[in-house]
Design an enzyme around this catalytic site. Structure first.
Site, mmCIF file in Angstrom:
data_model
loop_
_atom_site.group_PDB
_atom_site.id
_atom_site.type_symbol
_atom_site.label_atom_id
_atom_site.label_comp_id
_atom_site.label_asym_id
_atom_site.label_seq_id
_atom_site.Cartn_x
_atom_site.Cartn_y
_atom_site.Cartn_z
ATOM 1 C CB ILE A 1 -50.693 98.256 48.068
ATOM 2 C CG1 ILE A 1 -51.351 99.499 47.460
ATOM 3 C CG2 ILE A 1 -51.655 97.525 48.993
ATOM 4 C CD1 ILE A 1 -52.444 99.155 46.479
ATOM 5 C CD GLU A 2 -48.693 103.240 44.985
ATOM 6 O OE1 GLU A 2 -47.848 103.744 44.236
ATOM 7 O OE2 GLU A 2 -49.837 103.715 45.130
ATOM 8 C CG MET A 3 -42.529 103.193 47.361
ATOM 9 S SD MET A 3 -42.071 104.850 46.782
ATOM 10 C CE MET A 3 -40.362 104.933 47.339
#
Lengths: 335, 335
Positions: free
Chosen positions: B125-127
């Site tokens: 859910i980030e990079m």
């Protein structure tokens, strides 16, 4: 607010004092000159706004998101990603040297940088922010009010002020002193034999009919697919959307080739991944010419000499919001 | 790679030559000293990687997206937005002065900056980028290979090299010379009466039990909601996720108060929008104290004196991808 005349005067003065610079070659591609603004405070404000994610509904998308100055002024995606991960229809053109173009956007629907700057802020698939709300945000931040007051003589912030500042910052984003420009200005050693052969072929086969001027492009609209039609899944029809003329279907502003090594992927739909592929397709579709591999390599070698000095940009420190600043809403539908 | 000792020695040498600096006040909050790296090349490489969107699956998210150095080292969202517009569970802690914390992340699951740096790259859910693919991307870019070779003596890029470089850049992101630090170092005129009253109240009512040290925080884990339970819709349980101990539920690393004027909104869930609100809630929940409005104003006035000199960051120019660099895929599911 522009002082191209001053920049030119300085350039000419410098040229007069330099032996080699007086022998500028007369070529279809012209050297890029540095831009000297007579309003450094306006440039500084414009830089802040260029990096300002609070101009977007989500609070995380700024001009620099798609026109990343760390990456040749673009995002290196086929087509850009906007508010709520919306897919944009076209490849983000580089902001570098964009001041040198006859108009802005692929279809030229904005006359100049100032007119352009307002578009992506409110476009629902880009920054998704109504202009009124963007102004309300800026107006709620005391440091911005003070800065607009100092620059414009009024702290009543308007869209025109915002876009004028962004445009003036963008005027500074030119990339002079590429190796090709050094060669243009008389330095015979600036290019290798292969690069020079590539340029001669580029010119001889007709590329400079469109890719000319200081930006090596941006001086005209041209049909994509002159000899053969361009095959694309992109629904974008180019200039026809502006003129309403059927003859302008698939006509686009000729992109700049400056720093083209950095601005991949290529074409309005971003479908060409490499310079070799783009060169091959352009040869076939626009010129009816099938380049041999060595020819493509030489042209690509030449194209890489168009990389100039990137603007040195110190990241601005954006003033903090106040307690009454409207909060960003990443999940809001764009209006 | 660190040379805090050198930085300290320089600071002490400077202090010795300055009359007022020799009267450093003995307070629970300590001054921040500049960080002098003995590896400027490592810092420069780390800066590139910090701004490198190709470390993300989409090609548009970098460390700087959520830890924006134009905005106090954070994104000013309640909780961050990641790959494909995924909603993060917690508020992005500022990267500024993060080197001064006892551990990294709100729950302290990373021991140091280097261990931290690898997490967001691969978090879906980030990079959203598998480390292997991130390395493949870097390895395909000749300028990076050359730079890693120059810095590490090997062009075989590893995750440890990447995170070591990012961590060393982050070490430089300290913010010395705030007005509060000037006061700590003996400048009696650095704070106003109100600000000083705010600090005295802050200390007297027990805030410095947790908010101490050079970062005014980051020295311990503490339960959110000591006197009264904290009401939150956030499912995050803090330190318990690391230790497995029920006693550590809702225990979080005490956030730094340095530059807190810039790092809104507040708390691990970002639910407090203003400093006044955060101060009021902290007083009630952690200290069982209901501050009056004037007291809150004084504490907030003090908190704003913790804003230091932001790092001056020149945007790096990221090297172009090569023809064999894996293309970003904004629409791919994170692996």
């Amino acid at each position: 607010m522009k002082s191209k005349a001053i920049g030119l005067a300085i350039a000419l003065a410098l040229a007069a004092t330099s032996a080699w610079a007086s022998t500028v070659r007369d070529e279809p591609i012209k050297p890029i000159e540095p831009y000297v603004s007579d309003s450094p405070e306006l440039v500084e404000l414009g830089k802040k706004l260029f990096f300002e994610p609070r101009l977007s509904m989500s609070g995380i998308i700024s001009c620099n998101t798609c026109h990343n100055l760390a990456r040749g002024g673009t995002d290196n995606l086929r087509t850009s990603i906007g508010h709520k991960w919306a897919a944009g229809p076209v490849n983000a053109p580089t902001v570098l040297n964009s001041s040198l173009a006859l108009a802005q956007f692929w279809d030229g629907r904005a006359a100049d940088l100032q007119e352009q700057a307002g578009g992506p802020i409110e476009a629902d698939i880009e920054m998704g922010m109504p202009h009124g709300l963007a102004l309300q945000v800026l107006q709620s931040i005391p440091d911005y009010v003070e800065e607009f007051e100092a620059v414009f003589g009024s702290g009543e912030i308007t869209v025109d002020m915002v876009t004028a500042a962004i445009a003036e910052f963008e005027e500074t984003l030119v990339t002079p002193n590429s190796r090709f420009d050094q060669w243009l200005k008389g330095d015979d050693d600036a290019l290798t034999e292969d690069e020079l052969a590539g340029y001669r072929l580029f010119k001889a086969s007709g590329c400079t009919v469109c890719h000319n001027g200081p930006a090596a492009g941006g001086t005209s609209f041209q049909r994509m697919g002159v000899i053969e039609p361009y095959q694309s899944t992109s629904p974008v029809e180019g200039r026809a959307a502006v003129t309403g003329k059927d003859a302008d279907r698939f006509s686009f502003k000729v992109p700049t080739l400056r720093n083209v090594e950095y601005t991949y992927p290529y074409f309005h739909d971003g479908e060409a991944r490499t310079l070799e592929e783009a060169t091959d397709i352009m040869g076939r579709l626009q010129l009816g010419r099938v380049y041999e591999e060595q020819e493509i390599d030489q042209i690509v070698a030449f194209l890489k000499t168009l990389t100039g000095e990137m603007p040195e940009v110190t990241l601005p420190i954006l003033p903090p919001s106040s307690n009454v600043t409207p909060a960003p809403d990443p999940y809001a539908d764009a209006e």
